[in-house]
Design an enzyme around this catalytic site. Structure first.
Site, PDB file in Angstrom:
ATOM      1  N   CYS A   1     -10.186  10.626  -4.988  1.00 58.91           N
ATOM      2  CA  CYS A   1     -10.546   9.665  -6.050  1.00 58.91           C
ATOM      3  C   CYS A   1     -12.037   9.685  -6.389  1.00 58.91           C
ATOM      4  CB  CYS A   1     -10.105   8.264  -5.669  1.00 58.91           C
ATOM      5  SG  CYS A   1      -8.349   8.154  -5.335  1.00 58.91           S
TER       6      CYS A   1
ATOM      7  N   HIS B   1     -14.163   3.270 -10.014  1.00 61.52           N
ATOM      8  CA  HIS B   1     -12.837   3.857  -9.801  1.00 61.52           C
ATOM      9  C   HIS B   1     -11.812   2.733  -9.897  1.00 61.52           C
ATOM     10  CE1 HIS B   1      -9.422   5.865  -8.245  1.00 61.52           C
ATOM     11  NE2 HIS B   1      -9.476   5.328  -7.042  1.00 61.52           N
TER      12      HIS B   1
ATOM     13  N   ASN C   1      -3.808   3.530 -10.554  1.00 64.69           N
ATOM     14  CA  ASN C   1      -4.838   4.371  -9.933  1.00 64.69           C
ATOM     15  C   ASN C   1      -4.539   5.831 -10.275  1.00 64.69           C
ATOM     16  OD1 ASN C   1      -6.447   5.868  -8.195  1.00 64.69           O
ATOM     17  ND2 ASN C   1      -6.043   4.603  -6.408  1.00 64.69           N
TER      18      ASN C   1
HETATM   19  O1  UT7 Z   1      -7.838   5.440  -4.676  1.00 67.57           O
HETATM   20  C1  UT7 Z   1      -8.346   5.522  -3.391  1.00 67.57           C
HETATM   21  C2  UT7 Z   1      -8.714   4.224  -2.949  1.00 67.57           C
HETATM   22  N1  UT7 Z   1      -7.535   3.422  -2.657  1.00 67.57           N
HETATM   23  C3  UT7 Z   1      -7.663   2.124  -2.642  1.00 67.57           C
HETATM   24  O2  UT7 Z   1      -8.729   1.657  -2.965  1.00 67.57           O
HETATM   25  C4  UT7 Z   1      -6.536   1.270  -2.141  1.00 67.57           C
HETATM   26  C5  UT7 Z   1      -7.105   0.221  -1.248  1.00 67.57           C
HETATM   27  N2  UT7 Z   1      -6.118  -0.723  -0.722  1.00 67.57           N
HETATM   28  C6  UT7 Z   1      -5.517  -1.640  -1.501  1.00 67.57           C
HETATM   29  O3  UT7 Z   1      -5.718  -1.665  -2.706  1.00 67.57           O
HETATM   30  C7  UT7 Z   1      -4.657  -2.677  -0.841  1.00 67.57           C
HETATM   31  O4  UT7 Z   1      -4.836  -2.624   0.552  1.00 67.57           O
HETATM   32  C8  UT7 Z   1      -3.150  -2.539  -1.177  1.00 67.57           C
HETATM   33  C9  UT7 Z   1      -2.912  -2.893  -2.624  1.00 67.57           C
HETATM   34  C10 UT7 Z   1      -2.684  -1.119  -0.907  1.00 67.57           C
HETATM   35  C11 UT7 Z   1      -2.327  -3.487  -0.320  1.00 67.57           C
HETATM   36  O5  UT7 Z   1      -2.783  -4.816  -0.503  1.00 67.57           O
HETATM   37  P1  UT7 Z   1      -3.032  -5.772   0.753  1.00 67.57           P
HETATM   38  O6  UT7 Z   1      -3.434  -7.074   0.215  1.00 67.57           O
HETATM   39  O7  UT7 Z   1      -3.977  -5.044   1.655  1.00 67.57           O
HETATM   40  O8  UT7 Z   1      -1.587  -5.895   1.337  1.00 67.57           O
HETATM   41  P2  UT7 Z   1      -1.092  -5.538   2.812  1.00 67.57           P
HETATM   42  O9  UT7 Z   1      -1.060  -4.079   3.016  1.00 67.57           O
HETATM   43  O10 UT7 Z   1      -1.820  -6.408   3.773  1.00 67.57           O
HETATM   44  O11 UT7 Z   1       0.397  -6.052   2.743  1.00 67.57           O
HETATM   45  C12 UT7 Z   1       0.712  -7.452   2.599  1.00 67.57           C
HETATM   46  C13 UT7 Z   1       2.215  -7.638   2.606  1.00 67.57           C
HETATM   47  C14 UT7 Z   1       2.920  -6.922   3.752  1.00 67.57           C
HETATM   48  O12 UT7 Z   1       3.966  -7.759   4.199  1.00 67.57           O
HETATM   49  P3  UT7 Z   1       3.790  -8.651   5.546  1.00 67.57           P
HETATM   50  O13 UT7 Z   1       3.476  -7.659   6.617  1.00 67.57           O
HETATM   51  O14 UT7 Z   1       2.637  -9.556   5.224  1.00 67.57           O
HETATM   52  O15 UT7 Z   1       5.092  -9.316   5.647  1.00 67.57           O
HETATM   53  C15 UT7 Z   1       3.493  -5.698   3.079  1.00 67.57           C
HETATM   54  O16 UT7 Z   1       4.645  -5.225   3.722  1.00 67.57           O
HETATM   55  O17 UT7 Z   1       2.763  -7.105   1.398  1.00 67.57           O
HETATM   56  C16 UT7 Z   1       3.861  -6.228   1.723  1.00 67.57           C
HETATM   57  N3  UT7 Z   1       3.936  -5.210   0.695  1.00 67.57           N
HETATM   58  C17 UT7 Z   1       4.664  -5.337  -0.437  1.00 67.57           C
HETATM   59  N4  UT7 Z   1       5.439  -6.325  -0.888  1.00 67.57           N
HETATM   60  C18 UT7 Z   1       6.009  -6.162  -2.094  1.00 67.57           C
HETATM   61  C19 UT7 Z   1       3.300  -4.010   0.671  1.00 67.57           C
HETATM   62  N5  UT7 Z   1       3.599  -3.358  -0.478  1.00 67.57           N
HETATM   63  C20 UT7 Z   1       4.430  -4.169  -1.177  1.00 67.57           C
HETATM   64  C21 UT7 Z   1       5.067  -4.062  -2.420  1.00 67.57           C
HETATM   65  N6  UT7 Z   1       5.853  -5.084  -2.850  1.00 67.57           N
HETATM   66  N7  UT7 Z   1       4.928  -2.983  -3.233  1.00 67.57           N
END
Ligand code: UT7
Length: 326
Positions: free
Chosen positions: A120, A253, A283
């Site tokens: 990225c 980005h 993204n």
């Molecule tokens: O391009 C390169 C750079 N990449 C990035 O910058 C990405 C950086 N990371 C992010 O943008 C975020 O970490 C994400 C968008 C990927 C995830 O967001 P988050 O707020 O960090 O969520 P999380 O991973 O802590 O997940 C929270 C909850 C989990 O459930 P529990 O464990 O709290 O019950 C996940 O299982 O959300 C759940 N979850 C979903 N639920 C519904 C994860 N993906 C989904 C989904 N739909 N698609």
């Protein structure tokens, strides 16, 4: 002969026609037993829609569309281009480079053409290299492009990643100039973190060994991204002898609106100085910054004379920024 500056003289971009809203994607995933929702995607990422390339459309095809628009905007003929750099992690082939394939499609020959693999951060790396080559006098008119078909490497059984990415391409024409131009660049990597964002599969003896799909530890990437983006923004401003107050537009980005809000907050920039396309593009990896730049130029947000801070971060782990005057 050394050149004083390299300056962007034209921008262009391309989005494949197939657009999927969150609702479209949510219902496709539900049919395969994968549960997600528009609410979760919007709240956690700011993404509302993305574009996916149809089978047969490659990174070089999209790069060609974006490049032709950038050349037209710059009033430059493809034959005048003596450097092509494509930032991509989804190349058409293992080799030759997508940049040389693009050169063939443009129908030109002789200039240097190569890809940059910085995920990225690919466009920031490519722009930094093109700036250096132009300043050194090794090139005079460059096409700098980010082009990606991430839909090809997404695991549609993994809801934590497949809702985040989209396809597209963005391009700029960068020319030697007596006027600024790119003011400063800053690129970095930390190879300790190869595992948190990767596609481990590789070609070996006629087979693919390892998983050829994207894997990401989202939280680890998020935490690192917020820190390094602030660091590189301050570094590039200091290199150019500028401050936050000199920035007309921040073009980060486009991965997650929350990361962009955090970057803006730390730089004390209001969100109306941040170009946002993540809601419509998702993204698009190396394509996200040039796509956002072209959208902002064509909508009239970015005007000649404006100072822009471009910032990228991604797999590698890689990150960097470019400060420039339009
Ligand atoms: O391009 C390169 C750079 N990449 C990035 O910058 C990405 C950086 N990371 C992010 O943008 C975020 O970490 C994400 C968008 C990927 C995830 O967001 P988050 O707020 O960090 O969520 P999380 O991973 O802590 O997940 C929270 C909850 C989990 O459930 P529990 O464990 O709290 O019950 C996940 O299982 O959300 C759940 N979850 C979903 N639920 C519904 C994860 N993906 C989904 C989904 N739909 N698609």
């Amino acid at each position: 002969m050394m050149n004083k500056y390299a300056r962007i003289t034209g921008t262009g971009s391309y989005l494949p026609p197939r657009r999927l809203t969150n609702a479209d994607l949510v219902s496709q995933l539900a049919a395969q037993g994968i549960e997600t929702s528009d609410e979760w995607i919007v709240e956690r990422t700011g993404i509302r829609a993305r574009h996916f390339a149809d089978a047969g459309m490659t990174s070089s095809d999209m790069a060609l569309e974006a490049a032709q628009k950038a050349l037209q905007a710059a009033g430059v003929d493809a034959a005048e281009i003596d450097l092509i750099i494509v930032g991509t992690s989804t190349p058409d082939m293992v080799f030759p480079s997508t940049a040389t394939i693009l050169q063939g499609k443009l129908g030109t020959r002789g200039g240097a053409a190569f890809d940059v693999q910085a995920v990225c951060s690919g466009f920031i790396y490519a722009l930094t290299i093109a700036d250096a080559l132009i300043k050194a006098g090794s090139a005079s008119k460059a096409l700098v492009i980010g082009s990606e078909v991430f839909s090809r490497i997404l695991d549609f059984k993994d809801r934590t990643t497949c809702v985040l990415f989209g396809d597209g391409a963005g391009a700029v024409v960068l020319e030697a100039s007596a006027e600024p131009g790119i003011l400063a660049t800053d690129i970095h990597a930390d190879g300790k973190y190869t595992d948190i964002l990767c596609v481990p599969g590789h070609v070996n003896g006629g087979q693919i060994l390892g998983l050829p799909l994207l894997r990401m530890d989202g939280q680890a990437v998020f935490k690192l991204a917020v820190g390094v983006l602030d660091e590189t923004a301050r570094t590039v401003l200091a290199k150019a002898g500028k401050t936050e107050a000199d920035i007309d537009w921040l073009i980060p980005h486009q991965a997650n609106i929350r990361i962009m809000q955090s970057t803006a907050r730390k730089l004390k920039l209001p969100m109306d100085k941040v170009v946002i396309t993540v809601d419509q593009h998702g993204n698009t990896s190396a394509a996200s910054i040039p796509l956002a730049l072209d959208a902002a130029v064509r909508s009239g947000q970015v005007k000649p004379g404006h100072t822009l801070l471009l910032e990228g971060v991604g797999g590698g782990f890689t990150w960097g920024s470019v400060l420039l005057k339009m």
